[in-house]
Scaffold this motif. Structure first.
Motif, short mmCIF file in Angstrom:
data_model
loop_
_atom_site.label_atom_id
_atom_site.label_comp_id
_atom_site.label_asym_id
_atom_site.label_seq_id
_atom_site.Cartn_x
_atom_site.Cartn_y
_atom_site.Cartn_z
N MET A 24 -11.27 36.31 -29.25
CA MET A 24 -12.66 36.01 -29.59
C MET A 24 -12.78 36.16 -31.10
N LEU A 25 -13.22 35.10 -31.73
CA LEU A 25 -13.17 35.03 -33.18
C LEU A 25 -14.39 35.66 -33.83
N SER A 26 -14.25 35.97 -35.10
CA SER A 26 -15.43 36.32 -35.89
C SER A 26 -15.70 35.14 -36.83
N ALA A 54 -25.14 22.59 -35.83
CA ALA A 54 -25.79 23.77 -36.40
C ALA A 54 -26.54 24.50 -35.30
N GLU A 55 -26.47 25.81 -35.32
CA GLU A 55 -27.16 26.60 -34.31
C GLU A 55 -27.66 27.89 -34.94
N PRO A 56 -28.72 28.48 -34.39
CA PRO A 56 -29.16 29.77 -34.89
C PRO A 56 -28.09 30.80 -34.59
N VAL A 96 -27.54 31.07 -39.58
CA VAL A 96 -27.21 29.81 -38.92
C VAL A 96 -25.69 29.72 -38.82
N VAL A 97 -25.18 29.15 -37.74
CA VAL A 97 -23.74 28.90 -37.65
C VAL A 97 -23.51 27.39 -37.73
N TYR A 98 -22.62 26.97 -38.62
CA TYR A 98 -22.23 25.57 -38.70
C TYR A 98 -20.82 25.43 -38.15
O1 JCF Z 1 -24.95 33.34 -32.22
C1 JCF Z 1 -23.99 33.92 -32.62
N1 JCF Z 1 -24.09 35.16 -32.97
C2 JCF Z 1 -22.67 33.21 -32.71
C3 JCF Z 1 -21.49 33.92 -32.94
C4 JCF Z 1 -22.63 31.84 -32.53
C5 JCF Z 1 -21.44 31.16 -32.59
O2 JCF Z 1 -21.39 29.84 -32.41
C6 JCF Z 1 -20.22 31.84 -32.83
C7 JCF Z 1 -20.26 33.23 -33.01
C8 JCF Z 1 -19.05 33.89 -33.24
C9 JCF Z 1 -17.87 33.18 -33.27
N2 JCF Z 1 -19.03 31.15 -32.86
C10 JCF Z 1 -17.89 31.81 -33.09
C11 JCF Z 1 -16.64 31.02 -33.13
#
Ligand code: JCF
Length: 680
Positions: free
Chosen positions: A87-89, A119-121, A294-296
């Protein structure tokens, strides 16, 4: 025409599963899609029918019935779960420019301009991996260190927005779904009101509340907590045709009944990504859950694979974080903390102040250089900043408010605890106490590290108790912990007889551990959990690590010259050898890793991978390791198996010459599904 045979059992089973499917359908409309089709009363009535049915036919009750979400047995500890795919960081960006740099780096690496991003929160919760086999949720695990997490299945099953069973017809028979478990803000506020009324612990923020609720040994408590989960990626899956687009995969997950954050968007170009962030920043307060950025991600999975990974984070994703919350307060004094390795850390003692809902009384000042740079003095008004779960820090001094007669700070010349000389090496920013294990502070910190949850996990051996043990001379080093007896603990403050018994019990339990945890617990400088795991994977045994040469150590993933030297220096010291002997004599052991009560099938087997394969080498390596195998780089007589992909060259030749067992790419699936067949 022959009549179908009538079976009462089959009929009842059909009635039962139809009822479950109907309730699951409406549960999904309500909890996941937020779009119920029927009134709550009707849902309740269906649910009551199911309960009545199960009462009448208890033998039929299925573990994936929605009635089984209420929580059950109380556990004494969580089992460990090894993630087949880590599981990545995420790497962080704090400005538009850093996001633009991210895009530039990716474009250069892929030699083309990336079109689509998702893009996601970034939801503020805790990462969880769900494992489904044949569509049924069989295991849920925390992220842990990314490689090994904890089995929290019973707790996760209480969350209504997580399907216990996938209803759709077509899904991979093995499916891991990953996402963030969180507590919505409303539920969090209500929980804290209830906690206060019952004189129970108040949670600092929704993330802590979510994490605390999941790390509950009693799943009935979890069941009473308002939790939800947004899914954001896949882990291990069996053969299945998945779309090449990350966005499409999320939509597929949604069609299987998983909850996906509504704010997720597929965007074109980095400009749209920046706009998305600024739009979400405005919307942040209106969301029903907390986010910290935000995560891209690159949308194309093929491009993701091309971009690859650095250490534990993907190159194909980045988290753009919101600025951290800040507050103004008075720095009342500067204390010195002595760490496990003797490092002296100056800590600002603050007039208590609330920063983003959390009371802050201390902030790190890092070291003398930082203090000089910021010119921080006792009595100053300072701005403190707190971001997520990181230690609060002093950002700057408000010079206009500086009182008269302040003096610049300088590190003491003697350790505040043991009075040994403080030394600061050329070119280093850290000052250290030279007292080593003569210094009580260092010994205490070493024991605290050893007892930590992520190390030996000794429940009930908290900081205050450790301080007392060392102060009273009961324990000099970690080797003494296992000689503690009940009568020695009698009369200690903070330790009633019952707690003392529990502690001895916890010590006994901690004796069965893993090699990686034990190595980490020893506190070798710069050997964190990840490095400890790599060393354990590579060498397989403590003796091999003790006797490893510098060159051998360098062959291990993420071991460089500094760590290699630290490992060698650690095992050279007589004192450390004595402590280790004491611990082993006390009965500390690490059985072969056991998953789901099965010994790992490939335990101790040595693999070499050569040639080009369909799946990335990292994934194959991890799958092998999760089955207990060791993966090395060169073929020798010691090698058990060679996995040969397309265009395998000299390694394959050598393997053939040595008569080693060769596994072809086409056999890999069989190997992972039924490894025992490969052991004759
Ligand atoms: O919402 C999050 N905290 C979140 C963490 C969202 C993601 O798309 C993530 C993440 C942690 C690792 N994606 C990865 C690869």
């Amino acid at each position: 025409m022959s009549k179908p045979k009538f079976s009462a059992d089959a009929h009842l089973q059909k009635v039962y599963s139809t009822l479950i499917d109907e309730i699951n359908y409406h549960g999904n409309r309500y909890y996941v899609l937020d779009d119920p089709e029927i009134p709550d009363t009707e849902y309740d009535s269906l649910f009551k029918t199911l309960l009545a049915f199960e009462l009448q036919y208890p033998d039929l009750v299925s573990s994936n019935s929605p009635t089984q979400r209420v929580g059950g047995d109380v556990l004494t500890a969580f089992k460990q779960v090894r993630h087949v795919i880590p599981m990545l960081s995420l790497n962080n960006a704090f400005s538009d420019d850093e996001v633009i740099d991210f895009a530039k780096r990716i474009n250069e690496r892929l030699s083309s301009e990336v079109q689509h991003y998702v893009a996601e929160p970034k939801v503020d919760g805790l990462a969880i991996s769900l494992r489904y086999e044949k569509g049924v949720l069989i295991q849920a695990a925390t992220r842990g260190d990314g490689t090994t997490g904890e089995d929290v299945t019973n707790n996760i099953k209480t969350i209504h927005s997580i399907p216990l069973k996938i209803v759709d017809k077509s899904y991979p028979s093995i499916l891991e779904v990953r996402g963030e478990v969180f507590m919505p803000i409303k539920g969090f506020s209500a929980l804290n009101i209830a906690q206060k009324k019952n004189n129970e612990k108040i949670f600092a923020n929704p993330r802590n509340a979510a994490a605390g609720s999941i790390r509950q040994l009693d799943s009935k408590i979890t069941a009473a907590r308002p939790l939800s989960m947004y899914c954001y990626s896949l882990g291990d899956t069996s053969e299945f045709e998945l779309p090449d687009s990350h966005y499409e995969r999320l939509m597929l997950l949604k069609s299987w009944g998983f909850s996906i954050c509504k704010e997720i968007e597929k965007l074109t170009g980095i400009e749209e990504c920046l706009n998305y962030y600024h739009g979400l920043e405005k919307k942040r307060d209106k969301l029903s859950y907390e986010i910290d950025g935000v995560v891209y991600k690159l949308d194309s999975i093929m491009q993701q694979e091309q971009a690859g990974y650095i250490a534990r984070a993907p190159r194909w994703a980045i988290a753009r974080k919101f600025p951290a919350a800040e507050a103004l307060t008075i720095l009342e004094g500067i204390d010195i903390q002595v760490g496990r390795t003797g490092a002296l850390t100056p800590v600002a003692r603050l007039k208590p102040v609330t920063v983003a809902g959390v009371t802050v009384t201390n902030a790190t000042l890092h070291n003398q250089d930082e203090i000089d740079r910021k010119d921080v003095r006792a009595g100053d008004s300072v701005i403190v900043r707190r971001a997520g779960d990181v230690i609060p820090e002093v950002v700057r001094v408000v010079l206009a408010k500086r009182p008269k007669n302040t003096t610049p700070f300088s590190m003491p010349e003697n350790c505040p605890v043991c009075k040994s000389d403080v030394v600061r090496l050329e070119g280093e920013s850290v000052s250290r106490c030279s007292g080593g294990l003569y210094c009580e502070a260092q010994r205490k910190e070493g024991i605290k590290h050893f007892a930590m949850r992520r190390a030996m996990d000794i429940d009930g051996l908290g900081d205050k108790i450790i301080d007392q043990f060392v102060d009273e001379g009961l324990v000099q080093d970690v080797g003494d912990l296992y000689s503690l007896k009940l009568d020695m603990l009698k009369g200690l403050e903070r330790l009633a007889e019952k707690s003392a018994q529990n502690l001895l019990h916890a010590l006994e339990n901690s004796k069965t551990t893993t090699l990686a945890r034990f190595l980490f617990a020893l506190g070798i400088r710069e050997v964190g959990e990840v490095t400890a795991q790599s060393l354990a994977n590579y060498f397989g045994g403590l003796d091999q690590i003790k006797n490893a040469t510098y060159e051998e150590l360098l062959l291990v993933d993420d071991v460089g010259p500094v760590v290699a030297n630290n490992v060698i220096a650690f095992f050279k010291q007589d004192h450390n050898k004595e402590v280790i002997d004491k611990l082993l004599a006390a009965g500390i052991t690490w059985p072969d890793i056991v998953v789901n009560n099965k010994k790992l099938a490939l335990s101790g087997k040595i693999f070499v991978i050569t040639g080009t394969l369909n799946e990335s080498r990292d994934i194959i390596k991890n799958k092998l390791r999760s089955l207990g195998a060791k993966v090395t780089g060169s073929v020798s007589k010691k090698t058990d198996f060679v996995i040969a992909g397309a265009e395998a060259g000299s390694k394959l030749q050598k393997a053939k010459k040595l008569g080693l067992r060769i596994i072809l790419a086409a056999e890999l699936n069989d190997l992972f599904n039924d490894p025992e067949r490969f052991l004759d």
